[in-house]
Design an enzyme around this catalytic site. Structure first.
Site, PDB file in Angstrom:
ATOM      1  N   ASN A 107       0.839  -1.200   0.000  1.00 44.00           N
ATOM      2  CA  ASN A 107       0.000   0.000   0.000  1.00 44.00           C
ATOM      3  C   ASN A 107       0.869   1.243   0.000  1.00 44.00           C
ATOM      4  O   ASN A 107       2.006   1.221   0.466  1.00 44.00           O
ATOM      5  CB  ASN A 107      -0.940   0.011   1.218  1.00 44.00           C
ATOM      6  CG  ASN A 107      -0.250  -0.411   2.496  1.00 44.00           C
ATOM      7  OD1 ASN A 107       0.532   0.345   3.078  1.00 44.00           O
ATOM      8  ND2 ASN A 107      -0.515  -1.632   2.943  1.00 44.00           N
ATOM      9  N   SER A 110      -6.483   0.570   4.412  1.00 45.96           N
ATOM     10  CA  SER A 110      -5.477  -0.470   4.626  1.00 45.96           C
ATOM     11  C   SER A 110      -5.313  -0.796   6.101  1.00 45.96           C
ATOM     12  O   SER A 110      -5.389   0.082   6.963  1.00 45.96           O
ATOM     13  CB  SER A 110      -4.131   0.003   4.067  1.00 45.96           C
ATOM     14  OG  SER A 110      -3.081  -0.819   4.522  1.00 45.96           O
ATOM     15  N   HIS A 166       4.466   0.614   1.778  1.00 49.49           N
ATOM     16  CA  HIS A 166       4.761  -0.670   2.428  1.00 49.49           C
ATOM     17  C   HIS A 166       4.575  -1.770   1.397  1.00 49.49           C
ATOM     18  O   HIS A 166       3.583  -1.796   0.678  1.00 49.49           O
ATOM     19  CB  HIS A 166       3.823  -0.909   3.604  1.00 49.49           C
ATOM     20  CG  HIS A 166       3.913  -2.288   4.188  1.00 49.49           C
ATOM     21  ND1 HIS A 166       5.117  -2.852   4.560  1.00 49.49           N
ATOM     22  CD2 HIS A 166       2.961  -3.217   4.447  1.00 49.49           C
ATOM     23  CE1 HIS A 166       4.893  -4.073   5.046  1.00 49.49           C
ATOM     24  NE2 HIS A 166       3.598  -4.310   4.975  1.00 49.49           N
ATOM     25  N   HIS A 213       5.702  -6.186   0.432  1.00 51.65           N
ATOM     26  CA  HIS A 213       6.255  -7.459   0.892  1.00 51.65           C
ATOM     27  C   HIS A 213       7.184  -7.993  -0.190  1.00 51.65           C
ATOM     28  O   HIS A 213       7.162  -9.186  -0.516  1.00 51.65           O
ATOM     29  CB  HIS A 213       5.127  -8.452   1.204  1.00 51.65           C
ATOM     30  CG  HIS A 213       4.363  -8.121   2.430  1.00 51.65           C
ATOM     31  ND1 HIS A 213       4.571  -8.742   3.641  1.00 51.65           N
ATOM     32  CD2 HIS A 213       3.394  -7.209   2.656  1.00 51.65           C
ATOM     33  CE1 HIS A 213       3.755  -8.234   4.557  1.00 51.65           C
ATOM     34  NE2 HIS A 213       3.022  -7.296   3.974  1.00 51.65           N
ATOM     35  N   ASP A 235      23.511   5.798  -3.317  1.00 53.21           N
ATOM     36  CA  ASP A 235      22.824   6.848  -4.065  1.00 53.21           C
ATOM     37  C   ASP A 235      21.550   7.312  -3.359  1.00 53.21           C
ATOM     38  O   ASP A 235      21.132   8.463  -3.520  1.00 53.21           O
ATOM     39  CB  ASP A 235      22.441   6.352  -5.463  1.00 53.21           C
ATOM     40  CG  ASP A 235      23.597   6.406  -6.437  1.00 53.21           C
ATOM     41  OD1 ASP A 235      24.546   7.181  -6.213  1.00 53.21           O
ATOM     42  OD2 ASP A 235      23.548   5.657  -7.443  1.00 53.21           O
ATOM     43  N   HIS A 289       8.589  -8.947   9.233  1.00 54.66           N
ATOM     44  CA  HIS A 289       7.449  -8.408   8.492  1.00 54.66           C
ATOM     45  C   HIS A 289       7.875  -7.955   7.103  1.00 54.66           C
ATOM     46  O   HIS A 289       7.610  -8.656   6.126  1.00 54.66           O
ATOM     47  CB  HIS A 289       6.827  -7.266   9.309  1.00 54.66           C
ATOM     48  CG  HIS A 289       5.555  -6.732   8.758  1.00 54.66           C
ATOM     49  ND1 HIS A 289       4.738  -5.885   9.487  1.00 54.66           N
ATOM     50  CD2 HIS A 289       4.955  -6.877   7.560  1.00 54.66           C
ATOM     51  CE1 HIS A 289       3.680  -5.559   8.753  1.00 54.66           C
ATOM     52  NE2 HIS A 289       3.801  -6.140   7.580  1.00 54.66           N
ATOM     53  N   TYR A 330      23.190  15.950  -9.377  1.00 52.18           N
ATOM     54  CA  TYR A 330      22.667  14.887 -10.221  1.00 52.18           C
ATOM     55  C   TYR A 330      21.331  15.302 -10.828  1.00 52.18           C
ATOM     56  O   TYR A 330      20.474  15.888 -10.165  1.00 52.18           O
ATOM     57  CB  TYR A 330      22.470  13.605  -9.395  1.00 52.18           C
ATOM     58  CG  TYR A 330      21.865  12.467 -10.172  1.00 52.18           C
ATOM     59  CD1 TYR A 330      22.666  11.580 -10.877  1.00 52.18           C
ATOM     60  CD2 TYR A 330      20.488  12.278 -10.204  1.00 52.18           C
ATOM     61  CE1 TYR A 330      22.115  10.531 -11.593  1.00 52.18           C
ATOM     62  CE2 TYR A 330      19.924  11.227 -10.915  1.00 52.18           C
ATOM     63  CZ  TYR A 330      20.738  10.362 -11.612  1.00 52.18           C
ATOM     64  OH  TYR A 330      20.185   9.327 -12.322  1.00 52.18           O
TER      65      TYR A 330
END
Length: 237
Positions: free
Chosen positions: A32, A78, A99, A101, A124, A175, A231
């Site tokens: 999410n 969520s 977030h 996984h 970087d 997690h 940059y």
């Protein structure tokens, strides 16, 4: 009628969420992104369990920054909403949170190992290892689990907003990764980087990691960040 946040913020949060599966950072509905409007005192976040291929702007949920209540939206937000809110409240520089996984970053989180700085690709974006939190206690899991998930990240960074800007992500033990940035788009891009450097680190460790020179790492971070950064080009270029 949706009035709590701008159309621009809604579109940005939707597009950032849709980029999660495109970037290979999620299986099924895992993951999410949110974006905050601090002036309005709210943030916009993906609804819980909605598939990316049917996710629309009208499905996004607007949540109060002050108390976590739903301000607008017909769906539940969520389950990670309180984690996002904890980060927004602790770090004023954060404008977006992601977030996921993603496989390689989760591997480090499950091993409770930080992602080490093994080269310039890491440096970087992250000025130091991507840190890993302490494991949550039984009491933290039993009540206010998502809130405490945010708090272990806050505690890990010492509530230091400068550190949060220089190391825009952390691994929650057992997690997975949470990343953040100046807006929702930046937070998603940091999630992409976090997964890429986690994969590179695993391969490098397998080959036999060699500690890179500190001055090289510092140069790569400072040429992209800070007052002397050079940059890239301005948006109008």
């Amino acid at each position: 009628m949706n009035t709590a946040v701008s159309k621009e913020l809604r579109r940005e949060v939707l597009e950032a969420n849709l980029r999660i599966p495109r970037a290979g950072l999620a299986t099924l509905t895992w993951g999410n992104v949110s974006g905050v409007d601090r002036q309005a005192g709210v943030f916009v976040i993906k609804p819980s369990g909605v598939a990316y291929d049917v996710l629309g702007e009208e499905d996004l949920v607007v949540v109060s920054l002050a108390d976590g209540s739903v301000v607008e939206g017909r769906l539940r937000p969520s389950t990670d909403t309180e984690t996002h809110r904890s980060l927004y409240l602790a770090f004023p520089s954060i404008g977006g949170v992601t977030h996921t996984h993603s496989t390689h970053a989760v591997a480090f989180a499950q091993a409770r190992r930080p992602i080490p700085v093994l080269g310039t690709t890491h440096a970087d974006t992250f000025n130091g290892p991507v840190p890993v939190t302490e494991a949550l206690t039984p009491q933290q899991c039993a009540e206010g689990y998502e809130y405490h998930t945010g708090q272990v990240i806050v505690d890990l960074l010492g509530r230091d907003d400068t550190r949060a800007r220089e190391v825009p992500g952390a691994l929650v033990a057992h997690h997975g990764p949470f990343t953040w940035g100046a807006d929702a788009t930046a937070s998603l891009e940091h999630a992409v980087v976090c997964e890429a450097i986690a994969e590179m680190a695993l391969h490098t460790i397998a080959l036999g990691a060699v500690e890179p020179p500190r001055h090289v790492l510092d140069r790569h971070f400072t040429r992209k960040h800070g007052p002397g950064a050079y940059y890239g080009n301005p948006p109008s270029a």
